[in-house]
Design a protein around this motif. Structure first.
Motif, PDB file in Angstrom:
ATOM      1  N   ARG A 154     -46.599 -13.993 -26.987  1.00  0.00           N
ATOM      2  CA  ARG A 154     -45.348 -13.449 -26.439  1.00  0.00           C
ATOM      3  C   ARG A 154     -44.311 -13.233 -27.538  1.00  0.00           C
ATOM      4  NH1 ARG A 154     -44.470 -16.751 -20.781  1.00  0.00           N
ATOM      5  NH2 ARG A 154     -46.020 -15.577 -19.611  1.00  0.00           N
ATOM      6  N   SER A 155     -44.252 -14.149 -28.492  1.00  0.00           N
ATOM      7  CA  SER A 155     -43.246 -14.003 -29.547  1.00  0.00           C
ATOM      8  C   SER A 155     -43.652 -12.958 -30.592  1.00  0.00           C
ATOM      9  CB  SER A 155     -42.975 -15.348 -30.221  1.00  0.00           C
ATOM     10  OG  SER A 155     -44.131 -15.794 -30.902  1.00  0.00           O
ATOM     11  N   ASN A 156     -44.939 -12.619 -30.663  1.00  0.00           N
ATOM     12  CA  ASN A 156     -45.419 -11.634 -31.634  1.00  0.00           C
ATOM     13  C   ASN A 156     -45.984 -10.395 -30.947  1.00  0.00           C
ATOM     14  OD1 ASN A 156     -44.991 -13.103 -34.172  1.00  0.00           O
ATOM     15  ND2 ASN A 156     -46.427 -14.545 -33.284  1.00  0.00           N
ATOM     16  N   ALA A 157     -45.419 -10.017 -29.833  1.00  0.00           N
ATOM     17  CA  ALA A 157     -45.907  -8.870 -29.075  1.00  0.00           C
ATOM     18  C   ALA A 157     -45.883  -7.568 -29.880  1.00  0.00           C
ATOM     19  CB  ALA A 157     -45.110  -8.714 -27.785  1.00  0.00           C
ATOM     20  N   ARG A 199     -47.646 -18.567 -25.969  1.00  0.00           N
ATOM     21  CA  ARG A 199     -46.290 -18.504 -26.531  1.00  0.00           C
ATOM     22  C   ARG A 199     -46.266 -17.682 -27.818  1.00  0.00           C
ATOM     23  NH1 ARG A 199     -46.118 -23.980 -26.414  1.00  0.00           N
ATOM     24  NH2 ARG A 199     -46.011 -24.600 -24.260  1.00  0.00           N
ATOM     25  N   TRP A 200     -47.289 -17.897 -28.671  1.00  0.00           N
ATOM     26  CA  TRP A 200     -47.365 -17.144 -29.914  1.00  0.00           C
ATOM     27  C   TRP A 200     -47.518 -15.654 -29.618  1.00  0.00           C
ATOM     28  CZ3 TRP A 200     -50.835 -13.815 -32.059  1.00  0.00           C
ATOM     29  CH2 TRP A 200     -50.622 -13.470 -33.385  1.00  0.00           C
ATOM     30  N   ASP A 248     -49.899 -22.798 -26.242  1.00  0.00           N
ATOM     31  CA  ASP A 248     -49.345 -22.434 -27.552  1.00  0.00           C
ATOM     32  C   ASP A 248     -49.744 -21.019 -27.947  1.00  0.00           C
ATOM     33  OD1 ASP A 248     -48.154 -24.909 -27.770  1.00  0.00           O
ATOM     34  OD2 ASP A 248     -49.749 -25.770 -29.019  1.00  0.00           O
TER      35      ASP A 248
END
Length: 94
Positions: free
Chosen positions: A51-54, A48-49, A45
């Motif tokens: 990667r989505s908030n790079a 994933r977080w 998780d």
């Protein structure tokens, strides 16, 4: 009903009972791994977080690099070592 069919039905029933017992034992043994699996889920998780908030993480990294260069380099070194460790473990697993 012929004796062979009765014997087959009894054998089937015994096998089904044994399978149920083995399934319950497997579930009981798998409970020991629940904390490990939850830890792996938390790590997944987090990845994933990240990667989505790079863009946010990049901005924070640049700010820290400008504000505290020594701390940024220290964390960069730790990240590099962690990345190398991750790659080695990944090669061992696959």
């Amino acid at each position: 009903m012929s004796p062979e069919l009765v014997e087959l039905a009894l054998r089937k029933q015994r096998l089904q009972l044994r399978s149920a017992e083995e399934r319950e034992a497997l579930v009981e043994h798998a409970r020991a791994f629940a904390p490990v699996f939850s830890g792996i889920d938390r790590i997944a998780d987090s990845v994933r977080w990240a990667r989505s908030n790079a863009p946010i993480l990049s901005g924070v990294a640049i700010f820290v690099l400008v504000a505290r260069p020594r701390a940024a380099l220290r964390w960069a070194r730790r990240g590099w070592v962690g990345w190398q460790l991750f790659r080695r473990v990944q090669k061992l697993v696959s």
